[in-house]
Scaffold this active site. Sequence first.
Site, PDB file in Angstrom:
ATOM      1  N   GLU A 192       6.075   5.235   6.310  1.00 15.70           N
ATOM      2  CA  GLU A 192       7.309   5.892   5.888  1.00 15.70           C
ATOM      3  C   GLU A 192       6.965   7.289   5.396  1.00 15.70           C
ATOM      4  OE1 GLU A 192       6.298   3.179   3.857  1.00 15.70           O
ATOM      5  OE2 GLU A 192       7.253   1.553   4.989  1.00 15.70           O
ATOM      6  N   ASP A 249       0.868  -1.184   0.000  1.00 17.95           N
ATOM      7  CA  ASP A 249       0.000   0.000   0.000  1.00 17.95           C
ATOM      8  C   ASP A 249       0.902   1.230   0.000  1.00 17.95           C
ATOM      9  OD1 ASP A 249      -1.754   2.052   0.431  1.00 17.95           O
ATOM     10  OD2 ASP A 249      -2.641   1.229   2.258  1.00 17.95           O
ATOM     11  N   HIS A 250       1.062   1.867  -1.161  1.00 20.34           N
ATOM     12  CA  HIS A 250       1.965   3.005  -1.307  1.00 20.34           C
ATOM     13  C   HIS A 250       1.293   4.152  -2.046  1.00 20.34           C
ATOM     14  CE1 HIS A 250       6.334   1.969  -0.373  1.00 20.34           C
ATOM     15  NE2 HIS A 250       5.625   0.951   0.108  1.00 20.34           N
TER      16      HIS A 250
END
Length: 317
Positions: free
Chosen positions: A106, A37-38
């Site tokens: 991130e 999932d980005h």
Amino acid sequence: MASIGYFLSCEQFGPKELIEQARRAEEAGFERLWISDHFHPWNDEQGQSPFVWGVIGALSEATSLPVTTAVTCPTFRIHPAIIAQAAATAAVQLDGRFVLGVGSGEALNEHVLADHWPSIGIRREMLEEAIEIIRRLHAGKEISHHGTYYEVQEAKIYTRPERPVPIYVSAFGPQSAELAGRVGDGLCTTMPDSDLLQVFREAGGAGKPTQAGTKVCWDRDAERAVETAHRIWGNEGLPGQLAQVLPRPRDFMDVQPLVPRDVIASSMTCGDDADKHIAQVQRYVDAGLDEVYVQQIGHDLPGFFDAWRKDVLPAFG
């Protein structure tokens, strides 16, 4: 015996390619699917970033395999109440064969709304509160939540599966493993680290499922496989906290030359030697992981799936 699944990379492949890979994975004998999932890929060589929830909806019509997000960050880019609704819908579409894998995220993906990027300790606190909100909403009652990091006002999710969606927590160090054991229904990681699993189990994770993802670059030419893996996924070898704090794919491109080719060559199997592919997965099995998910980096997907169907997956029953 560990269950072997296929890892769908939303950083490297577009939505239709991912659906085709899922079909091929099921035909080859893989038993489960992981999907990343980005918002951004790690670098421009990877070059994709489809919205995972749209892809999961398509997967529910294309395959009968269980699906886990690996992993969703429910704390910055998307509010946990919205993740709760998305996960509930995914579980309905997949007839309950859905696991919500979550992590602290991130900066690469989560900075895009201009939120402050806090320390890992704060991010873990946010994740724990987010999990609480998701679980309360999945219970089916109207809730209001006035927490340290999130507000939810008179919210109720109507489209829900028969059972609450399992939530697995990502961990790469002992503090995150402790959190996963304490509040998670399972563990997601990418390392064959038996010590990490022990921390998870001692913190409350005993008997809970554990998952890990790993990468290979199957190619009939081993040297070409190393070149491909280093060019597309050299970020896998970056040291320290760089993967958590760099904000843009071009920043990863700038630091990727710090990673020697032999680091990538030694960290993942490159080539078509079935024994080496088996050995890579076996390290995860020996560490005690229940589910191992394999991502093919190389472009010869028919060759990969055919080789794994005939020569690798049978070694794991």
